[in-house]
Design a protein around this motif. Sequence first.
Motif, PDB file in Angstrom:
ATOM      1  N   MET A 258      10.211   8.446  -0.714  1.00  0.00           N
ATOM      2  CA  MET A 258       9.311   7.394  -0.243  1.00  0.00           C
ATOM      3  C   MET A 258       9.800   7.010   1.148  1.00  0.00           C
ATOM      4  N   PHE A 259       8.894   7.035   2.141  1.00  0.00           N
ATOM      5  CA  PHE A 259       9.226   6.645   3.517  1.00  0.00           C
ATOM      6  C   PHE A 259       8.609   5.278   3.810  1.00  0.00           C
ATOM      7  N   THR A 260       9.370   4.420   4.493  1.00  0.00           N
ATOM      8  CA  THR A 260       8.852   3.113   4.901  1.00  0.00           C
ATOM      9  C   THR A 260       8.792   3.040   6.424  1.00  0.00           C
ATOM     10  N   GLN A 261       8.019   2.064   6.929  1.00  0.00           N
ATOM     11  CA  GLN A 261       7.944   1.841   8.377  1.00  0.00           C
ATOM     12  C   GLN A 261       9.123   0.958   8.783  1.00  0.00           C
ATOM     13  N   GLY A 262      10.173   1.566   9.308  1.00  0.00           N
ATOM     14  CA  GLY A 262      11.377   0.816   9.616  1.00  0.00           C
ATOM     15  C   GLY A 262      12.076   0.409   8.327  1.00  0.00           C
ATOM     16  N   TRP A 263      13.196  -0.337   8.464  1.00  0.00           N
ATOM     17  CA  TRP A 263      13.884  -0.786   7.264  1.00  0.00           C
ATOM     18  C   TRP A 263      12.981  -1.771   6.533  1.00  0.00           C
ATOM     19  N   PRO A 264      12.718  -1.554   5.248  1.00  0.00           N
ATOM     20  CA  PRO A 264      11.729  -2.406   4.561  1.00  0.00           C
ATOM     21  C   PRO A 264      12.188  -3.852   4.438  1.00  0.00           C
ATOM     22  N   VAL A 265      11.209  -4.746   4.382  1.00  0.00           N
ATOM     23  CA  VAL A 265      11.469  -6.167   4.183  1.00  0.00           C
ATOM     24  C   VAL A 265      10.507  -6.697   3.121  1.00  0.00           C
ATOM     25  N   GLY A 266      10.766  -7.886   2.647  1.00  0.00           N
ATOM     26  CA  GLY A 266       9.851  -8.577   1.736  1.00  0.00           C
ATOM     27  C   GLY A 266       9.540  -7.794   0.470  1.00  0.00           C
ATOM     28  N   ASP A 267       8.252  -7.763   0.126  1.00  0.00           N
ATOM     29  CA  ASP A 267       7.827  -7.092  -1.108  1.00  0.00           C
ATOM     30  C   ASP A 267       8.154  -5.602  -1.088  1.00  0.00           C
ATOM     31  N   THR A 268       8.026  -4.967   0.083  1.00  0.00           N
ATOM     32  CA  THR A 268       8.309  -3.528   0.166  1.00  0.00           C
ATOM     33  C   THR A 268       9.776  -3.253  -0.137  1.00  0.00           C
ATOM     34  N   LEU A 269      10.673  -4.091   0.388  1.00  0.00           N
ATOM     35  CA  LEU A 269      12.104  -3.933   0.090  1.00  0.00           C
ATOM     36  C   LEU A 269      12.369  -4.158  -1.396  1.00  0.00           C
ATOM     37  N   ASP A 270      11.764  -5.206  -1.949  1.00  0.00           N
ATOM     38  CA  ASP A 270      11.957  -5.478  -3.381  1.00  0.00           C
ATOM     39  C   ASP A 270      11.493  -4.285  -4.227  1.00  0.00           C
TER      40      ASP A 270
ATOM     41  N   THR B 274       0.848  -1.191   0.000  1.00  0.00           N
ATOM     42  CA  THR B 274       0.000   0.000   0.000  1.00  0.00           C
ATOM     43  C   THR B 274       0.888   1.247   0.000  1.00  0.00           C
ATOM     44  N   ILE B 275       0.568   2.175  -0.915  1.00  0.00           N
ATOM     45  CA  ILE B 275       1.344   3.422  -1.034  1.00  0.00           C
ATOM     46  C   ILE B 275       0.365   4.596  -1.000  1.00  0.00           C
ATOM     47  N   LYS B 276       0.626   5.581  -0.129  1.00  0.00           N
ATOM     48  CA  LYS B 276      -0.231   6.763  -0.029  1.00  0.00           C
ATOM     49  C   LYS B 276       0.630   8.024   0.048  1.00  0.00           C
TER      50      LYS B 276
ATOM     51  N   LEU C  71       6.188  11.667  16.842  1.00  0.00           N
ATOM     52  CA  LEU C  71       4.893  10.988  16.925  1.00  0.00           C
ATOM     53  C   LEU C  71       5.004   9.533  16.473  1.00  0.00           C
ATOM     54  N   ALA C  72       5.783   9.313  15.410  1.00  0.00           N
ATOM     55  CA  ALA C  72       5.966   7.956  14.898  1.00  0.00           C
ATOM     56  C   ALA C  72       6.668   7.067  15.933  1.00  0.00           C
ATOM     57  N   VAL C  73       7.730   7.593  16.515  1.00  0.00           N
ATOM     58  CA  VAL C  73       8.502   6.811  17.495  1.00  0.00           C
ATOM     59  C   VAL C  73       7.645   6.482  18.711  1.00  0.00           C
ATOM     60  N   GLU C  74       6.798   7.422  19.103  1.00  0.00           N
ATOM     61  CA  GLU C  74       5.892   7.168  20.237  1.00  0.00           C
ATOM     62  C   GLU C  74       4.958   6.000  19.953  1.00  0.00           C
ATOM     63  N   LYS C  75       4.682   5.764  18.659  1.00  0.00           N
ATOM     64  CA  LYS C  75       3.812   4.651  18.276  1.00  0.00           C
ATOM     65  C   LYS C  75       4.614   3.412  17.872  1.00  0.00           C
ATOM     66  N   GLY C  76       5.915   3.467  18.122  1.00  0.00           N
ATOM     67  CA  GLY C  76       6.753   2.301  17.826  1.00  0.00           C
ATOM     68  C   GLY C  76       7.108   2.147  16.372  1.00  0.00           C
ATOM     69  N   ARG C  77       7.017   3.248  15.618  1.00  0.00           N
ATOM     70  CA  ARG C  77       7.357   3.197  14.192  1.00  0.00           C
ATOM     71  C   ARG C  77       8.583   4.071  13.942  1.00  0.00           C
ATOM     72  N   TYR C  78       9.421   3.629  13.016  1.00  0.00           N
ATOM     73  CA  TYR C  78      10.687   4.317  12.759  1.00  0.00           C
ATOM     74  C   TYR C  78      10.811   4.590  11.258  1.00  0.00           C
ATOM     75  N   PRO C  79      10.280   5.732  10.797  1.00  0.00           N
ATOM     76  CA  PRO C  79      10.276   6.034   9.361  1.00  0.00           C
ATOM     77  C   PRO C  79      11.694   6.073   8.777  1.00  0.00           C
ATOM     78  N   VAL C  80      11.838   5.435   7.626  1.00  0.00           N
ATOM     79  CA  VAL C  80      13.124   5.413   6.920  1.00  0.00           C
ATOM     80  C   VAL C  80      12.924   6.105   5.562  1.00  0.00           C
TER      81      VAL C  80
ATOM     82  N   SER D 154      -1.333   2.559   8.420  1.00  0.00           N
ATOM     83  CA  SER D 154      -2.286   2.182   7.372  1.00  0.00           C
ATOM     84  C   SER D 154      -1.669   2.203   5.977  1.00  0.00           C
ATOM     85  N   THR D 155      -0.360   2.385   5.895  1.00  0.00           N
ATOM     86  CA  THR D 155       0.311   2.281   4.598  1.00  0.00           C
ATOM     87  C   THR D 155       1.712   1.701   4.784  1.00  0.00           C
ATOM     88  N   ASP D 156       2.186   1.015   3.764  1.00  0.00           N
ATOM     89  CA  ASP D 156       3.555   0.474   3.815  1.00  0.00           C
ATOM     90  C   ASP D 156       4.574   1.527   3.417  1.00  0.00           C
TER      91      ASP D 156
END
Length: 272
Positions: free
Chosen positions: A236-248, A28-30, A90-99, A73-75
């Motif tokens: 393009m920002f991802t939630q943490g270091w991307p893995v799987g399909d998002t990394l590809d 998902t991309i937004k 705000l992201a870190v408070e929710k346990g997310r680390y934008p890359v 709600s988006t990858d």
Amino acid sequence: MRQKIVIILSFLAVFCLIAGSAWAGSITIKGSTTVLPVAQKVSEAYMQQFPDVKISLSGGGSGNGIKALIDGSTDIANSSRFIKDKEVKLAVEKGRYPVPFAVAYDCIVPVVHTGNPIANITLMQLKDIYMGKIKNWREIGGPDRPIVVISRDTSSGTYEVWEEKVMQKERVFPAALLQASNGAIVQAVSKNPNAIGYIGIGYIDGSVKALMVDRVAGTPESTLNGTYPISRALYMFTQGWPVGDTLDFINFVLHPEKGQKYVKDAGFVPLY
């Protein structure tokens, strides 16, 4: 016996259908409407090469894309500006680390109606027009007509870069007409002989006239060498270091012979 075989085959068919759905990937991309044409072209090429992966893509502005990333709600969040400190907090408070991944370069170009004789404008004149200090084209060498100022809304990354590089932290005056996308700006300016707006370089077409800024035209060359004063990276920002399909997918976007050639096709400036 024949009935048992039919039942077993039906069971296997259902199992394969369920298993196939589970194996199929999705991304998902937004976010940014500026990055949207790049993301569309790259996504179409990626899904042709990897038909088991479905990509859901929508615009809505850089701020909304990053908000979706923070909410989970988006990858991937498309953004035409860098993430703000308060958004990272705000992201870190929710346990997310934008890359962040810079995927292209762009410059923001002021545009007017094709019938407007003005060809060049200065940064200071742009600031004064968008603050409401300059109200008539005659004041900067144009026809004696009122200036209709068109801007992006505040959820737009393009607006925030414009505010930083042109307005220098001053606000666009309240009488400016607000549009929600680059495409809407192009449409509005093309229909109004008195209008001025600003768009990403990938949205310039023959329906509007691009102005030089301080005698420098917005081009891929002037964007890369830094001479055009309103240039920027697209992300393009991802939630943490991307893995799987998002990394590809991210690797596909950054590849000079894959995703990057679609950046150029979309009218923006490739990384290499």
